[in-house]
Design a protein around this motif. Sequence first.
Motif, PDB file in Angstrom:
ATOM      1  N   LEU A 115       0.833  -1.199   0.000  1.00 49.74           N
ATOM      2  CA  LEU A 115       0.000   0.000   0.000  1.00 49.74           C
ATOM      3  C   LEU A 115       0.870   1.252   0.000  1.00 49.74           C
ATOM      4  CD1 LEU A 115      -2.820   1.188  -0.051  1.00 49.74           C
ATOM      5  CD2 LEU A 115      -2.834   1.088   2.451  1.00 49.74           C
ATOM      6  N   ALA A 116       1.958   1.221   0.732  1.00 50.79           N
ATOM      7  CA  ALA A 116       2.880   2.365   0.734  1.00 50.79           C
ATOM      8  C   ALA A 116       3.429   2.606  -0.667  1.00 50.79           C
ATOM      9  CB  ALA A 116       4.015   2.126   1.723  1.00 50.79           C
ATOM     10  N   SER A 117       3.800   1.538  -1.323  1.00 51.07           N
ATOM     11  CA  SER A 117       4.339   1.653  -2.680  1.00 51.07           C
ATOM     12  C   SER A 117       3.301   2.196  -3.657  1.00 51.07           C
ATOM     13  CB  SER A 117       4.839   0.284  -3.135  1.00 51.07           C
ATOM     14  OG  SER A 117       5.278   0.322  -4.457  1.00 51.07           O
ATOM     15  N   TYR A 118       2.084   1.672  -3.582  1.00 52.41           N
ATOM     16  CA  TYR A 118       1.026   2.083  -4.511  1.00 52.41           C
ATOM     17  C   TYR A 118       0.472   3.470  -4.216  1.00 52.41           C
ATOM     18  CZ  TYR A 118       0.866  -2.850  -5.932  1.00 52.41           C
ATOM     19  OH  TYR A 118       1.167  -4.107  -6.381  1.00 52.41           O
ATOM     20  N   PHE A 138      -7.413   6.525  12.035  1.00 50.43           N
ATOM     21  CA  PHE A 138      -7.977   6.527  10.688  1.00 50.43           C
ATOM     22  C   PHE A 138      -9.050   7.609  10.547  1.00 50.43           C
ATOM     23  CE2 PHE A 138     -11.233   5.192   7.647  1.00 50.43           C
ATOM     24  CZ  PHE A 138     -10.474   5.034   6.493  1.00 50.43           C
ATOM     25  N   VAL A 139      -9.923   7.737  11.534  1.00 55.02           N
ATOM     26  CA  VAL A 139     -11.013   8.711  11.435  1.00 55.02           C
ATOM     27  C   VAL A 139     -10.497  10.147  11.427  1.00 55.02           C
ATOM     28  CG1 VAL A 139     -12.779   7.175  12.375  1.00 55.02           C
ATOM     29  CG2 VAL A 139     -11.518   8.677  13.921  1.00 55.02           C
ATOM     30  N   LYS A 140      -9.255  10.362  11.857  1.00 52.58           N
ATOM     31  CA  LYS A 140      -8.648  11.696  11.831  1.00 52.58           C
ATOM     32  C   LYS A 140      -7.876  11.958  10.532  1.00 52.58           C
ATOM     33  CE  LYS A 140      -6.761  10.992  16.063  1.00 52.58           C
ATOM     34  NZ  LYS A 140      -5.904  11.270  17.227  1.00 52.58           N
ATOM     35  N   SER A 141      -7.849  10.969   9.628  1.00 51.40           N
ATOM     36  CA  SER A 141      -7.088  11.098   8.375  1.00 51.40           C
ATOM     37  C   SER A 141      -7.620  12.245   7.521  1.00 51.40           C
ATOM     38  CB  SER A 141      -7.175   9.817   7.554  1.00 51.40           C
ATOM     39  OG  SER A 141      -6.680   8.725   8.265  1.00 51.40           O
ATOM     40  N   ASP A 142      -6.709  12.914   6.848  1.00 54.83           N
ATOM     41  CA  ASP A 142      -7.115  14.005   5.957  1.00 54.83           C
ATOM     42  C   ASP A 142      -7.621  13.440   4.629  1.00 54.83           C
ATOM     43  OD1 ASP A 142      -4.733  14.322   3.789  1.00 54.83           O
ATOM     44  OD2 ASP A 142      -3.898  13.738   5.743  1.00 54.83           O
ATOM     45  N   GLY A 143      -8.371  14.256   3.927  1.00 56.75           N
ATOM     46  CA  GLY A 143      -8.997  13.835   2.669  1.00 56.75           C
ATOM     47  C   GLY A 143      -8.008  13.388   1.608  1.00 56.75           C
ATOM     48  N   GLU A 144      -6.873  14.043   1.507  1.00 56.15           N
ATOM     49  CA  GLU A 144      -5.871  13.683   0.494  1.00 56.15           C
ATOM     50  C   GLU A 144      -5.301  12.290   0.757  1.00 56.15           C
ATOM     51  OE1 GLU A 144      -3.225  13.565  -2.675  1.00 56.15           O
ATOM     52  OE2 GLU A 144      -5.051  14.708  -2.344  1.00 56.15           O
ATOM     53  N   THR A 145      -5.017  11.993   2.011  1.00 51.87           N
ATOM     54  CA  THR A 145      -4.496  10.673   2.353  1.00 51.87           C
ATOM     55  C   THR A 145      -5.546   9.601   2.062  1.00 51.87           C
ATOM     56  OG1 THR A 145      -3.063  11.603   4.056  1.00 51.87           O
ATOM     57  CG2 THR A 145      -3.529   9.249   4.207  1.00 51.87           C
ATOM     58  N   LEU A 146      -6.791   9.868   2.410  1.00 51.54           N
ATOM     59  CA  LEU A 146      -7.868   8.909   2.129  1.00 51.54           C
ATOM     60  C   LEU A 146      -8.010   8.684   0.626  1.00 51.54           C
ATOM     61  CD1 LEU A 146     -10.629   9.974   4.676  1.00 51.54           C
ATOM     62  CD2 LEU A 146      -8.997   8.068   4.856  1.00 51.54           C
ATOM     63  N   ARG A 147      -7.880   9.758  -0.152  1.00 48.77           N
ATOM     64  CA  ARG A 147      -7.977   9.631  -1.609  1.00 48.77           C
ATOM     65  C   ARG A 147      -6.840   8.762  -2.148  1.00 48.77           C
ATOM     66  NH1 ARG A 147      -5.468  10.921  -5.720  1.00 48.77           N
ATOM     67  NH2 ARG A 147      -4.064  12.369  -4.674  1.00 48.77           N
ATOM     68  N   ARG A 148      -5.643   8.944  -1.602  1.00 49.92           N
ATOM     69  CA  ARG A 148      -4.500   8.144  -2.044  1.00 49.92           C
ATOM     70  C   ARG A 148      -4.698   6.668  -1.704  1.00 49.92           C
ATOM     71  NH1 ARG A 148       0.572  11.729  -0.159  1.00 49.92           N
ATOM     72  NH2 ARG A 148       1.767  10.063  -1.140  1.00 49.92           N
ATOM     73  N   TYR A 149      -5.214   6.405  -0.498  1.00 46.56           N
ATOM     74  CA  TYR A 149      -5.519   5.017  -0.126  1.00 46.56           C
ATOM     75  C   TYR A 149      -6.566   4.440  -1.078  1.00 46.56           C
ATOM     76  CZ  TYR A 149      -3.297   5.582   4.521  1.00 46.56           C
ATOM     77  OH  TYR A 149      -2.426   5.776   5.561  1.00 46.56           O
ATOM     78  N   ALA A 150      -7.639   5.182  -1.276  1.00 48.49           N
ATOM     79  CA  ALA A 150      -8.741   4.709  -2.118  1.00 48.49           C
ATOM     80  C   ALA A 150      -8.251   4.428  -3.540  1.00 48.49           C
ATOM     81  CB  ALA A 150      -9.879   5.718  -2.125  1.00 48.49           C
TER      82      ALA A 150
END
Length: 137
Positions: A88-91, A108-120
């Motif tokens: 996941l870090a690589s991708y 996780f619930v405190k994650s910012d939108g950009e990080t969530l978008r990258r995960y998604a």
Amino acid sequence: MTVKTEDVPQDLKYFKDRIVRDLIYAVDGDGHYTPVLSDGWSVKNDALNAVWDDIREQCGEIRRQVLAKEASPLAYHMKKALQDVGMLASYSGVPKRKIRKHLKYDEFVKSDGETLRRYADALRITVDELKRVDEWR
């Protein structure tokens, strides 16, 4: 085991209407090895069924942990996508340390939108799907 080109398995269970197919090397009529595309093989499908059943069971346990706020939805989706922290870090380009932190529900619930978008994006789902842990059938 040598397989003749006309005997290459063509079981469509997992590959029907998909781009992905297996490449098998088989012996042609002249006795030469040649690549042949296969649409699947029932023995392989049975093995895949067993593996996916195990993954569904593990996802069910992680889902229960998420609902109890003992794990984050990220943990569920990583298991479902067969990704570990390193993958996941690589991708996603998100550091491993941050991913490990976000595997905890409260972080996780405190994650910012950009990080969530990258995960998604890395998990090939939407941010809304990332936040949910719908039962997997």
